[in-house]
Enzyme design. Structure first.
Site, short mmCIF file in Angstrom:
data_model
loop_
_atom_site.label_atom_id
_atom_site.label_comp_id
_atom_site.label_asym_id
_atom_site.label_seq_id
_atom_site.Cartn_x
_atom_site.Cartn_y
_atom_site.Cartn_z
N TYR A 1 0.79 -1.24 0.00
CA TYR A 1 0.00 0.00 0.00
C TYR A 1 0.82 1.29 0.00
CZ TYR A 1 -3.26 -3.59 1.34
OH TYR A 1 -4.00 -4.74 1.35
N ASP B 1 2.98 2.65 -2.15
CA ASP B 1 3.05 3.46 -3.37
C ASP B 1 1.82 4.36 -3.48
OD1 ASP B 1 5.44 2.01 -4.50
OD2 ASP B 1 4.02 0.36 -4.32
N TYR C 1 5.66 -6.76 8.07
CA TYR C 1 5.71 -7.88 7.14
C TYR C 1 5.81 -9.16 7.97
CZ TYR C 1 7.08 -3.92 4.22
OH TYR C 1 7.12 -2.70 3.60
N GLY D 1 7.84 -0.24 5.73
CA GLY D 1 7.83 0.44 4.43
C GLY D 1 8.24 1.89 4.50
N GLU D 2 7.38 2.75 3.96
CA GLU D 2 7.72 4.18 3.90
C GLU D 2 6.67 5.07 4.57
OE1 GLU D 2 9.40 5.58 0.22
OE2 GLU D 2 8.40 7.51 0.40
N SER E 1 3.78 4.48 6.47
CA SER E 1 3.42 4.28 7.88
C SER E 1 4.60 4.67 8.77
CB SER E 1 3.01 2.82 8.14
OG SER E 1 4.05 1.93 7.80
#
Ligand code: TRH
Length: 393
Positions: free
Chosen positions: A18, A20, A198, A277-278, A280
């Site tokens: 999610y 991107d 993850y 990720g980025e 969150s």
């Protein structure tokens, strides 16, 4: 004076998960809301978009939400007129036919390559660099998000800090928020932790130590990759949104995936957030609460360089013992080596809990530091206006 560009086209290809769409949607709606820019957002996977923004109709070729025109990026794209600014987000490749249409436009559009976020030093050296097209009269510019004024900055909406502060001061609003998730207002003596991660070889060890520890913990887990592992740890066949599992001092609440804005509230409401990720990751920093980051795995462990670079920045303001702890625990969570061993997250967890007051103060200082920086949308608008001014002479 340059003529303002007609509209901006932002392209987003959902590679997986999610992040991107989270990153590009956030930027698109901020540009529309705060700069009155006509934004057309092209998304190839509306289904993923709908997961984080339920207002999205995943069958619509065109729709308008929050003053942004959202188009399904189908293949082939078909003929259409490029906007005055084109943003190619997060390594998505524009179709050749569209690039040709850009080259045939007069004047040619401003073309931006919006890259992934990294705290690594090389980022500031690349930010703003031109990359001329080998054959066509077009130049693409690198725009690098980052943590220092020499980079493009971070996406921070104008409303962000005021909304966060009002929410964090308002216990009734928090009670209503928990109730909206189907949870009773959690007892203030229990530690509230959100977990978005993850799959992880270290997860079982974290659950073990939480269950056996002295601190009662509520772990809020939106549906996703970690949930099957958590269900298995509780010897359950699977887990659904609304399920609660208990063992020892640990209570796990499985949540439906939240909308983007409710996810912010979850981060603001919890005492500690596990993020990945980025997007969150950045939102958890803005939440002004301690966080534990799982970087998106990359080939040749490139994500560990990203992790180390961020830790250098984040830990610089911490006393040595806390800095060492943050480094060790984040490394353990990311390396997933030696589960159950002495450098595993399970072994470090009790020390982390003791350090929480200091880590919480630091998280607030870090968020205040970030709030003092110019945000990405402002930097982007300035960057583009400068390019357009230089073309006008
Ligand atoms: O989902 P991520 O792992 O996404 C990405 C992508 O995998 C991408 O390909 C990769 O390059 C990038 O990571 C680094 O993690 P991220 O970036 O945190 O994105 C999650 C988004 O989902 C974020 O915008 C917040 C949102 N979200 C919700 O809206 N509701 C929720 O309940 C949760 C848990 C997340």
């Amino acid at each position: 004076m340059h003529k303002p560009p007609s509209h901006w086209d932002i392209f987003c290809s959902v590679i997986d998960n999610y992040g991107d769409i989270g990153v590009t949607w956030r930027l698109a709606r901020q540009l529309a809301a705060e700069y009155a820019i006509a934004v057309r957002l092209w998304v190839d996977d509306l289904h993923a978009f709908r997961h984080i923004y339920p207002a999205v109709d995943d069958t619509a070729a065109t729709q308008w939400i929050d003053a942004v025109e959202i188009r399904h990026w189908a293949t082939p794209l078909g003929r259409m007129e490029p906007g005055g600014v084109i943003i190619e987000a997060l390594g998505c490749n524009l179709p050749d036919s569209f690039i040709l249409a850009m080259a045939n436009q007069s004047p040619t559009p401003v073309w931006i390559n919006l890259e992934y976020l990294s705290a690594e030093n090389w980022v500031s050296g690349v930010h703003g660099l031109p990359s001329p097209h080998p054959r066509l009269p077009l130049t693409k510019y690198f725009f690098m998000p980052g943590y220092t004024p020499e980079t493009g900055g971070l996406t921070q909406e104008k409303w962000l800090y005021q909304r966060r502060d009002v929410f964090q001061r308002d216990t009734q609003a928090q009670t209503r928020f928990w109730a909206s998730l189907g949870l009773p207002d959690t007892d203030a003596r229990r530690l509230r932790i959100s977990l978005f991660s993850y799959e992880s070889a270290s997860l079982a060890s974290l659950l073990d130590t939480c269950a056996k520890g002295n601190t009662p913990i509520d772990l809020m887990v939106p549906l996703g990759k970690a949930v099957p592992q958590i269900a298995a740890w509780f010897n359950a066949a699977d887990a659904q949104a609304g399920d609660t599992f208990r063992r020892g001092n640990l209570q796990v609440h499985v949540l439906a995936m939240l909308s983007l804005d409710d996810y912010d509230r979850l981060l603001w409401a919890c005492d500690l957030n596990f993020v990945r990720g980025e997007d969150s990751f950045v939102r958890a920093q803005f939440a002004a609460r301690p966080l534990i980051w799982q970087a998106y795995r990359q080939e040749e462990s490139a994500h560990l360089d990203k992790l180390a670079a961020f830790l250098d920045l984040y830990c610089a303001g911490l006393p040595p013992a806390d800095a060492g702890l943050v480094r060790d625990l984040w490394q353990a969570w990311n390396r997933e080596e030696d589960p159950g061993g002495e450098k595993d997250i399970g072994a470090l967890w009790p020390v982390w809990l003791e350090a929480m007051p200091g880590l919480s103060r630091h998280a607030r200082d870090w968020a205040t530091h970030l709030a003092g920086q110019t945000d990405l949308a402002s930097n982007l608008v300035k960057f583009i206006n400068k390019l357009l001014e230089s073309r006008a002479f």
